[in-house]
Design a protein around this motif. Sequence first.
Motif, PDB file in Angstrom:
ATOM      1  N   LYS A 118       4.308  25.625  23.462  1.00 11.01           N
ATOM      2  CA  LYS A 118       3.808  26.598  22.488  1.00 11.01           C
ATOM      3  C   LYS A 118       2.971  27.681  23.170  1.00 11.01           C
ATOM      4  O   LYS A 118       3.081  28.874  22.859  1.00 11.01           O
ATOM      5  CB  LYS A 118       2.975  25.893  21.423  1.00 11.01           C
ATOM      6  CG  LYS A 118       3.764  24.924  20.558  1.00 11.01           C
ATOM      7  CD  LYS A 118       2.848  24.154  19.620  1.00 11.01           C
ATOM      8  CE  LYS A 118       3.630  23.114  18.829  1.00 11.01           C
ATOM      9  NZ  LYS A 118       2.732  22.290  17.959  1.00 11.01           N
ATOM     10  N   GLN A 119       2.126  27.257  24.139  1.00 13.29           N
ATOM     11  CA  GLN A 119       1.282  28.216  24.855  1.00 13.29           C
ATOM     12  C   GLN A 119       2.115  29.136  25.730  1.00 13.29           C
ATOM     13  O   GLN A 119       1.836  30.334  25.846  1.00 13.29           O
ATOM     14  CB  GLN A 119       0.258  27.459  25.717  1.00 13.29           C
ATOM     15  CG  GLN A 119      -0.765  26.686  24.898  1.00 13.29           C
ATOM     16  CD  GLN A 119      -1.603  25.752  25.752  1.00 13.29           C
ATOM     17  OE1 GLN A 119      -1.170  25.290  26.818  1.00 13.29           O
ATOM     18  NE2 GLN A 119      -2.807  25.447  25.288  1.00 13.29           N
ATOM     19  N   ALA A 120       3.177  28.582  26.344  1.00 13.18           N
ATOM     20  CA  ALA A 120       4.040  29.384  27.214  1.00 13.18           C
ATOM     21  C   ALA A 120       4.792  30.444  26.406  1.00 13.18           C
ATOM     22  O   ALA A 120       4.956  31.584  26.847  1.00 13.18           O
ATOM     23  CB  ALA A 120       5.027  28.485  27.951  1.00 13.18           C
ATOM     24  N   ILE A 121       5.244  30.058  25.208  1.00 13.78           N
ATOM     25  CA  ILE A 121       5.985  30.990  24.351  1.00 13.78           C
ATOM     26  C   ILE A 121       5.070  32.107  23.852  1.00 13.78           C
ATOM     27  O   ILE A 121       5.456  33.280  23.804  1.00 13.78           O
ATOM     28  CB  ILE A 121       6.611  30.236  23.148  1.00 13.78           C
ATOM     29  CG1 ILE A 121       7.726  29.311  23.646  1.00 13.78           C
ATOM     30  CG2 ILE A 121       7.179  31.219  22.122  1.00 13.78           C
ATOM     31  CD1 ILE A 121       8.244  28.350  22.596  1.00 13.78           C
ATOM     32  N   SER A 122       3.834  31.766  23.513  1.00 10.74           N
ATOM     33  CA  SER A 122       2.900  32.776  23.001  1.00 10.74           C
ATOM     34  C   SER A 122       2.527  33.802  24.060  1.00 10.74           C
ATOM     35  O   SER A 122       2.212  34.948  23.748  1.00 10.74           O
ATOM     36  CB  SER A 122       1.624  32.105  22.481  1.00 10.74           C
ATOM     37  OG  SER A 122       0.849  31.600  23.561  1.00 10.74           O
ATOM     38  N   GLY A 123       2.565  33.394  25.324  1.00  8.24           N
ATOM     39  CA  GLY A 123       2.238  34.300  26.427  1.00  8.24           C
ATOM     40  C   GLY A 123       0.756  34.554  26.595  1.00  8.24           C
ATOM     41  O   GLY A 123       0.344  35.355  27.443  1.00  8.24           O
ATOM     42  N   LYS A 124      -0.079  33.844  25.820  1.00  6.69           N
ATOM     43  CA  LYS A 124      -1.529  34.071  25.900  1.00  6.69           C
ATOM     44  C   LYS A 124      -2.157  33.394  27.113  1.00  6.69           C
ATOM     45  O   LYS A 124      -3.200  33.801  27.591  1.00  6.69           O
ATOM     46  CB  LYS A 124      -2.191  33.565  24.615  1.00  6.69           C
ATOM     47  CG  LYS A 124      -1.825  34.379  23.378  1.00  6.69           C
ATOM     48  CD  LYS A 124      -2.514  33.815  22.142  1.00  6.69           C
ATOM     49  CE  LYS A 124      -2.128  34.624  20.903  1.00  6.69           C
ATOM     50  NZ  LYS A 124      -2.768  34.078  19.668  1.00  6.69           N
ATOM     51  N   ASP A 125      -1.520  32.325  27.571  1.00 12.47           N
ATOM     52  CA  ASP A 125      -2.052  31.582  28.713  1.00 12.47           C
ATOM     53  C   ASP A 125      -1.128  31.800  29.912  1.00 12.47           C
ATOM     54  O   ASP A 125       0.014  31.336  29.933  1.00 12.47           O
ATOM     55  CB  ASP A 125      -2.135  30.095  28.373  1.00 12.47           C
ATOM     56  CG  ASP A 125      -2.841  29.282  29.456  1.00 12.47           C
ATOM     57  OD1 ASP A 125      -2.958  29.788  30.593  1.00 12.47           O
ATOM     58  OD2 ASP A 125      -3.272  28.152  29.163  1.00 12.47           O
ATOM     59  N   ALA A 126      -1.631  32.510  30.931  1.00 13.49           N
ATOM     60  CA  ALA A 126      -0.813  32.875  32.098  1.00 13.49           C
ATOM     61  C   ALA A 126      -0.360  31.653  32.898  1.00 13.49           C
ATOM     62  O   ALA A 126       0.698  31.672  33.532  1.00 13.49           O
ATOM     63  CB  ALA A 126      -1.594  33.823  33.004  1.00 13.49           C
ATOM     64  N   ASP A 127      -1.168  30.576  32.861  1.00 19.26           N
ATOM     65  CA  ASP A 127      -0.832  29.387  33.650  1.00 19.26           C
ATOM     66  C   ASP A 127       0.065  28.406  32.895  1.00 19.26           C
ATOM     67  O   ASP A 127       0.560  27.445  33.481  1.00 19.26           O
ATOM     68  CB  ASP A 127      -2.112  28.659  34.071  1.00 19.26           C
ATOM     69  CG  ASP A 127      -2.878  29.414  35.147  1.00 19.26           C
ATOM     70  OD1 ASP A 127      -2.227  30.140  35.935  1.00 19.26           O
ATOM     71  OD2 ASP A 127      -4.119  29.295  35.188  1.00 19.26           O
ATOM     72  N   ALA A 128       0.261  28.631  31.600  1.00 16.54           N
ATOM     73  CA  ALA A 128       1.000  27.665  30.779  1.00 16.54           C
ATOM     74  C   ALA A 128       2.434  27.469  31.273  1.00 16.54           C
ATOM     75  O   ALA A 128       2.934  26.342  31.343  1.00 16.54           O
ATOM     76  CB  ALA A 128       1.000  28.108  29.321  1.00 16.54           C
ATOM     77  N   LYS A 129       3.089  28.564  31.642  1.00 17.53           N
ATOM     78  CA  LYS A 129       4.476  28.469  32.104  1.00 17.53           C
ATOM     79  C   LYS A 129       4.558  27.703  33.426  1.00 17.53           C
ATOM     80  O   LYS A 129       5.471  26.893  33.633  1.00 17.53           O
ATOM     81  CB  LYS A 129       5.070  29.873  32.266  1.00 17.53           C
ATOM     82  CG  LYS A 129       6.567  29.879  32.503  1.00 17.53           C
ATOM     83  CD  LYS A 129       7.129  31.290  32.498  1.00 17.53           C
ATOM     84  CE  LYS A 129       8.645  31.267  32.710  1.00 17.53           C
ATOM     85  NZ  LYS A 129       9.218  32.629  32.721  1.00 17.53           N
ATOM     86  N   LYS A 130       3.583  27.944  34.316  1.00 19.67           N
ATOM     87  CA  LYS A 130       3.560  27.240  35.609  1.00 19.67           C
ATOM     88  C   LYS A 130       3.310  25.752  35.397  1.00 19.67           C
ATOM     89  O   LYS A 130       3.953  24.907  36.024  1.00 19.67           O
ATOM     90  CB  LYS A 130       2.467  27.831  36.505  1.00 19.67           C
ATOM     91  CG  LYS A 130       2.684  29.291  36.883  1.00 19.67           C
ATOM     92  CD  LYS A 130       1.496  29.828  37.663  1.00 19.67           C
ATOM     93  CE  LYS A 130       1.648  31.319  37.947  1.00 19.67           C
ATOM     94  NZ  LYS A 130       0.439  31.867  38.600  1.00 19.67           N
ATOM     95  N   LEU A 131       2.374  25.446  34.493  1.00 19.93           N
ATOM     96  CA  LEU A 131       2.073  24.044  34.216  1.00 19.93           C
ATOM     97  C   LEU A 131       3.259  23.357  33.558  1.00 19.93           C
ATOM     98  O   LEU A 131       3.561  22.199  33.873  1.00 19.93           O
ATOM     99  CB  LEU A 131       0.840  23.925  33.318  1.00 19.93           C
ATOM    100  CG  LEU A 131       0.435  22.510  32.895  1.00 19.93           C
ATOM    101  CD1 LEU A 131       0.201  21.616  34.112  1.00 19.93           C
ATOM    102  CD2 LEU A 131      -0.810  22.531  32.012  1.00 19.93           C
ATOM    103  N   LEU A 132       3.946  24.069  32.691  1.00 18.48           N
ATOM    104  CA  LEU A 132       5.117  23.500  32.027  1.00 18.48           C
ATOM    105  C   LEU A 132       6.177  23.098  33.045  1.00 18.48           C
ATOM    106  O   LEU A 132       6.789  22.028  32.936  1.00 18.48           O
ATOM    107  CB  LEU A 132       5.701  24.504  31.029  1.00 18.48           C
ATOM    108  CG  LEU A 132       6.935  24.036  30.239  1.00 18.48           C
ATOM    109  CD1 LEU A 132       6.622  22.781  29.432  1.00 18.48           C
ATOM    110  CD2 LEU A 132       7.446  25.146  29.333  1.00 18.48           C
TER     111      LEU A 132
END
Length: 367
Positions: free
Chosen positions: A150-164
Amino acid sequence: MGLQCGIVGLPNVGKSTLFNCLSNAKAQSANFPFCTIEPNVGVITVPDKRLEVLDSMVHPAQVVPTTVEIVDIAGLVKGASKGEGLGNKFLANIRETDAIIHVLRCFDDSNIVREGGAPVDPVADKEIIDTELQLKDLETVESRISRCEKQAISGKDADAKKLLDVLLRFKEALEAGKNARSVELTEPEEKLAHDLFLLTQKPVMYVCNVDDASAVSGNAYVEAVREATKGEDAEILVIAAQTEADIAELETYEERQMFLNDLGLEESGVVKLIRSAYNLLKLKTFFTVGPKEVRAWTFKAGFKAPQAAGVIHTDFEKGFIRAEVIKYDDFIKLGSETACKEAGKLGIEGKDYVVEDGDIMHFRFNV
């Protein structure tokens, strides 16, 4: 430094016997599961011959060794990840430690029953523990994936995609029956994954608990463990825990050495274990040397001079000016700080100096 190694294993593999050899804290042990409920913590002195040498040269008023914390965690059972026995409590205790000492039974004794009355099988025991920890980690990872997506899709958290991406790699490994530590991570990825506190990402060392006759060369059980752990980059120690308990009861150093010599051992397995636990936690030692005190200080590998100064006192780090450093070998060779200065062997180091194991240090600071 507050870092701890946790001793884990199935019931009746010799964990508490081993812990009692390491520490003055005496756990109540018995021949049944869950003999230890609350984890016992032992603050163990780390043997270091360099301290003995410095003591003989400087003759200080006191010598203070460094220490490592060992936690005796109750025996896990199959189904612990689902709350079987006291599983949730045990797993929580493991989560709070920084590294794992996994004790495996590698001896025959008809008086000590393996759970369910099955034959001795250290590899199967290892797999039970691994599976329970992996299942708990998988639960953690899957929970974080749903939030992270959800955080990766929103784009608000820059690290979310890396953590995913890291989480998905963990999930793949865990579902394949592998430990999280088998997933290779970059330094930035390790920082992202740190807050997950995965049980199978912690560094591990295996202790094969053997009988007296196998204390020197091991046995077929030990060889089976070696084969099963080939790809894990983990240290394996062979220790006869009951023998170590007998050694610990002896009064003098000379008596203990005679006992070891009779067994064909150069040093106690417990001494090896303490040093290995210290290394497993990636801990190093620097020294302060003077007429009042020769002292060993623990620091994390990679610490720079101000961080090492902070180990002594936070004011030392805040007001750090410089570090005066003498290499241990130079000090031993030349015999004193004065002689090292005269020979140009005392280095003046700044904030970027990476402290090395064995450095003899003096800090200048101002607050």
